[in-house]
Design an enzyme around this catalytic site. Structure first.
Site, PDB file in Angstrom:
ATOM      1  N   LYS A 178      10.020  -8.903   1.148  1.00  0.00           N
ATOM      2  CA  LYS A 178       9.567  -7.903   0.183  1.00  0.00           C
ATOM      3  C   LYS A 178       8.088  -7.534   0.291  1.00  0.00           C
ATOM      4  O   LYS A 178       7.456  -7.112  -0.675  1.00  0.00           O
ATOM      5  CB  LYS A 178       9.895  -8.317  -1.273  1.00  0.00           C
ATOM      6  CG  LYS A 178      11.298  -8.799  -1.512  1.00  0.00           C
ATOM      7  CD  LYS A 178      12.366  -8.026  -0.792  1.00  0.00           C
ATOM      8  CE  LYS A 178      12.600  -6.639  -1.302  1.00  0.00           C
ATOM      9  NZ  LYS A 178      13.588  -5.929  -0.434  1.00  0.00           N
ATOM     10  N   SER A 179       7.567  -7.704   1.498  1.00  0.00           N
ATOM     11  CA  SER A 179       6.148  -7.402   1.717  1.00  0.00           C
ATOM     12  C   SER A 179       5.936  -6.091   2.452  1.00  0.00           C
ATOM     13  O   SER A 179       4.821  -5.796   2.887  1.00  0.00           O
ATOM     14  CB  SER A 179       5.510  -8.546   2.516  1.00  0.00           C
ATOM     15  OG  SER A 179       5.681  -9.758   1.840  1.00  0.00           O
ATOM     16  N   GLY A 180       7.021  -5.328   2.633  1.00  0.00           N
ATOM     17  CA  GLY A 180       6.905  -4.067   3.366  1.00  0.00           C
ATOM     18  C   GLY A 180       7.477  -4.168   4.774  1.00  0.00           C
ATOM     19  O   GLY A 180       7.106  -3.389   5.668  1.00  0.00           O
ATOM     20  N   HIS A 218      11.186 -13.564   9.017  1.00  0.00           N
ATOM     21  CA  HIS A 218      10.547 -14.011   7.771  1.00  0.00           C
ATOM     22  C   HIS A 218      10.211 -15.508   7.858  1.00  0.00           C
ATOM     23  O   HIS A 218       9.825 -16.110   6.860  1.00  0.00           O
ATOM     24  CB  HIS A 218      11.493 -13.838   6.584  1.00  0.00           C
ATOM     25  CG  HIS A 218      11.770 -12.424   6.174  1.00  0.00           C
ATOM     26  ND1 HIS A 218      10.791 -11.468   6.079  1.00  0.00           N
ATOM     27  CD2 HIS A 218      12.913 -11.807   5.781  1.00  0.00           C
ATOM     28  CE1 HIS A 218      11.337 -10.329   5.660  1.00  0.00           C
ATOM     29  NE2 HIS A 218      12.621 -10.509   5.480  1.00  0.00           N
ATOM     30  N   SER A 267       9.552  -7.392  -6.698  1.00  0.00           N
ATOM     31  CA  SER A 267      10.434  -6.734  -5.731  1.00  0.00           C
ATOM     32  C   SER A 267      11.599  -7.653  -5.356  1.00  0.00           C
ATOM     33  O   SER A 267      12.753  -7.226  -5.287  1.00  0.00           O
ATOM     34  CB  SER A 267       9.610  -6.360  -4.495  1.00  0.00           C
ATOM     35  OG  SER A 267      10.376  -5.666  -3.565  1.00  0.00           O
ATOM     36  N   TYR A 302       0.116  -4.801   2.816  1.00  0.00           N
ATOM     37  CA  TYR A 302       0.866  -3.667   2.251  1.00  0.00           C
ATOM     38  C   TYR A 302      -0.106  -2.734   1.535  1.00  0.00           C
ATOM     39  O   TYR A 302       0.007  -1.507   1.632  1.00  0.00           O
ATOM     40  CB  TYR A 302       1.902  -4.243   1.282  1.00  0.00           C
ATOM     41  CG  TYR A 302       2.760  -3.243   0.552  1.00  0.00           C
ATOM     42  CD1 TYR A 302       3.976  -2.815   1.093  1.00  0.00           C
ATOM     43  CD2 TYR A 302       2.382  -2.744  -0.697  1.00  0.00           C
ATOM     44  CE1 TYR A 302       4.777  -1.908   0.400  1.00  0.00           C
ATOM     45  CE2 TYR A 302       3.179  -1.839  -1.391  1.00  0.00           C
ATOM     46  CZ  TYR A 302       4.367  -1.424  -0.832  1.00  0.00           C
ATOM     47  OH  TYR A 302       5.154  -0.527  -1.518  1.00  0.00           O
ATOM     48  N   ARG A 336      12.641   0.766  -3.313  1.00  0.00           N
ATOM     49  CA  ARG A 336      12.819   0.779  -4.765  1.00  0.00           C
ATOM     50  C   ARG A 336      11.753   1.685  -5.373  1.00  0.00           C
ATOM     51  O   ARG A 336      11.993   2.845  -5.618  1.00  0.00           O
ATOM     52  CB  ARG A 336      12.734  -0.666  -5.293  1.00  0.00           C
ATOM     53  CG  ARG A 336      13.220  -0.861  -6.727  1.00  0.00           C
ATOM     54  CD  ARG A 336      13.046  -2.319  -7.139  1.00  0.00           C
ATOM     55  NE  ARG A 336      11.662  -2.748  -7.017  1.00  0.00           N
ATOM     56  CZ  ARG A 336      10.744  -2.703  -7.999  1.00  0.00           C
ATOM     57  NH1 ARG A 336      11.096  -2.264  -9.189  1.00  0.00           N
ATOM     58  NH2 ARG A 336       9.497  -3.107  -7.804  1.00  0.00           N
ATOM     59  N   LYS A 337      10.533   1.156  -5.560  1.00  0.00           N
ATOM     60  CA  LYS A 337       9.454   2.015  -6.098  1.00  0.00           C
ATOM     61  C   LYS A 337       8.385   2.309  -5.064  1.00  0.00           C
ATOM     62  O   LYS A 337       7.798   3.371  -5.060  1.00  0.00           O
ATOM     63  CB  LYS A 337       8.797   1.330  -7.295  1.00  0.00           C
ATOM     64  CG  LYS A 337       9.612   1.366  -8.570  1.00  0.00           C
ATOM     65  CD  LYS A 337       8.709   0.954  -9.730  1.00  0.00           C
ATOM     66  CE  LYS A 337       9.468   0.875 -11.029  1.00  0.00           C
ATOM     67  NZ  LYS A 337       8.633   0.280 -12.096  1.00  0.00           N
TER      68      LYS A 337
END
Ligand code: A3P
Length: 290
Positions: free
Chosen positions: A46-48, A101, A131, A186, A250-251
């Site tokens: 979830k870090s991009g 990851h 996230s 990010y 997502r956002k």
């Protein structure tokens, strides 16, 4: 407390059985041999990651979006540790573009003796937490926490897939400064996308024209990526389970954590952050001022 049955552990790191085979991950540490021209994207989840996968893909296609639109990201830059990908990776033509990851202590050792390059992307752990909470909530087999409060506790304790964010970044950070390791955040991609892109091109020895740079910027923008994802219907394949559509876009903003953390959680997190990151220096990351 986390339900331990949803994880399998390897050297203290929790993995998800339907996605990971820990025996293979352990074997891969000695057996996956990187070639000098390989490029590996390493992130905490979830870090991009998907953003950078598309950026790298677009750099290699000189801004032409055909590849990112027609081939799912797992095929363009496969995750080395996901089940059943190792055979495909071994058949890929060099230079191989790969993703992981994994924390440094589980990463294939051949990286350290090869000239293969790593791009590491880090993100404000508060936004990573939010996230990841949303992402896991959508993952049917994960038995995610029913509420944000419980997930907050699990995250700060490192009781989540791939383990502690703090350990992940502290493990990889010492490589910063090496000529085969590019550390990005990010937040800087957000702030200075073009400057970051030029840095990545230089690191990868890719000489793109102004027009090609503009095409990469355009095709890796949040909205265009979202449209590409809808077209290519990106899914996550899991063992003995129905593939699921992933919610990776997502956002796409910095600071969403402020919409979720209570004042107490903010204080708890800050205290934990200070303790865990002690000794690394002040203002090392854009989120040090959050
Ligand atoms: P949010 O959930 O905060 O929106 P990963 O790819 O490592 O799983 O990270 C997913 C996060 O990166 C999501 O964050 C997603 O929206 C964000 N992201 C993906 N593509 C992006 C883009 N082009 N621009 C900005 N953020 C992006």
């Amino acid at each position: 407390m986390e339900n331990p049955s949803k994880f399998v552990f390897l050297k203290g790191i929790p993995f998800i059985p339907s996605l990971h085979n820990v025996e293979i991950i352990e074997k891969m540490q000695d057996e996956l041999v990187f070639e000098d021209k390989d490029v590996i994207l390493v992130t905490y989840p979830k870090s991009g990651t998907h953003w950078m996968i598309d950026i790298i893909s677009l750099i290699y296609s000189k801004g032409d979006p055909t590849w990112v639109k027609s081939v799912p990201c797992q095929k363009r830059l496969p995750w080395i540790e996901i089940k059943n990908t190792i055979e495909a990776i071994e058949k890929m033509a060099v230079p191989r573009l790969l993703t992981s990851h994994l924390p440094i202590h589980l990463f294939p050792k051949s990286y350290f003796t090869s000239k293969a390059k790593i791009i590491y992307v880090a993100r404000n752990p508060r936004d990573v937490l939010v996230s990841l909470y949303h992402f896991l909530d959508e993952l049917p087999s994960y038995q995610s926490c029913s509420n944000f409060e419980d997930f907050f506790e699990e995250f700060v304790e490192g009781n989540v897939v791939y383990g502690s964010w703090f350990d992940h970044i502290k493990g990889w950070l010492p490589l910063r400064g090496s000529e085969k390791f590019l550390f990005l955040t990010y937040e800087e991609l957000h702030e200075e996308f073009k400057v970051s892109l030029e840095k990545i091109c230089q690191f990868l020895d890719k000489d793109l024209s102004e027009e090609e740079i503009s095409a990469v910027l355009e095709n890796a923008s949040f909205q265009v990526m979202k449209d590409h994802r809808l077209e290519s219907n990106e899914v996550l394949i899991r063992d003995n389970e129905e593939p699921i559509k992933m919610m990776v876009l997502r956002k796409g903003i910095c600071g969403d954590w402020k919409n979720y953390f209570t004042v107490t959680q903010m204080e708890t997190f800050n205290k934990m952050y200070q303790e865990k990151m002690k000794g690394l220096g002040q203002n090392l990351f854009p989120w040090d001022q959050y």
